[in-house]
Design a protein around this motif. Structure first.
Motif, mmCIF file in Angstrom:
data_model
loop_
_atom_site.group_PDB
_atom_site.id
_atom_site.type_symbol
_atom_site.label_atom_id
_atom_site.label_comp_id
_atom_site.label_asym_id
_atom_site.label_seq_id
_atom_site.Cartn_x
_atom_site.Cartn_y
_atom_site.Cartn_z
ATOM 1 N N UNK A 124 -27.474 -15.499 -7.889
ATOM 2 C CA UNK A 124 -27.637 -16.530 -6.843
ATOM 3 C C UNK A 124 -28.980 -17.341 -7.297
ATOM 4 N N UNK A 125 -29.930 -16.670 -8.038
ATOM 5 C CA UNK A 125 -31.049 -17.676 -8.425
ATOM 6 C C UNK A 125 -31.021 -18.473 -9.722
ATOM 7 N N UNK A 126 -29.828 -18.154 -10.610
ATOM 8 C CA UNK A 126 -29.691 -18.834 -11.664
ATOM 9 C C UNK A 126 -30.527 -17.992 -12.696
ATOM 10 N N UNK A 127 -31.250 -16.959 -12.622
ATOM 11 C CA UNK A 127 -31.835 -16.273 -13.615
ATOM 12 C C UNK A 127 -30.629 -15.781 -14.580
ATOM 13 N N UNK A 128 -31.544 -15.657 -16.158
ATOM 14 C CA UNK A 128 -30.394 -15.122 -17.062
ATOM 15 C C UNK A 128 -29.971 -13.541 -16.462
#
Length: 111
Positions: free
Chosen positions: A43-47
């Motif tokens: 959701x947060x675009x974190x790897x």
């Protein structure tokens, strides 16, 4: 033990590898925060988490593993050796929900 996993997942939003090998007291309860970690990362675009080692966690069940698999599309490595409560259907679901899987270690199941 499950609470410790929850704390790690909440504080380790940037985790890309999680090794819980031989944590024999872990239950399906530990899988919920791992699933939440994966959903939050996406959701947060974190790897995202790509490697999960649950080898030797013999209390994990087929239902528990199946419940988090829809969140596991980023996994490339999953070790479940020694998780004797899994089923052939669990392995089918892994292949369905984890299209990037390169290294799956699945327990030998009794016929």
């Amino acid at each position: 033990m499950d609470m410790d996993v929850s704390d790690v997942c909440k504080k380790g939003q940037n985790l890309q590898e999680l090794n819980l090998r031989a944590c024999r007291r872990l239950t399906d309860g530990c899988l919920k925060p791992i699933g939440a970690l994966l959903r939050n990362q996406h959701k947060k675009g974190i790897p995202p988490l790509t490697s999960l080692d649950l080898g030797g966690c013999g209390r994990l069940t087929a239902d528990g593993v199946a419940a988090i698999l829809p969140s596991c599309s980023s996994l490339t490595r999953l070790d479940l050796r020694g998780c004797k409560q899994l089923t052939p259907h669990t392995e089918t679901l892994i292949h369905k929900y984890c299209p990037q899987m390169q290294d799956l270690v699945f327990p030998k199941l009794d016929p």
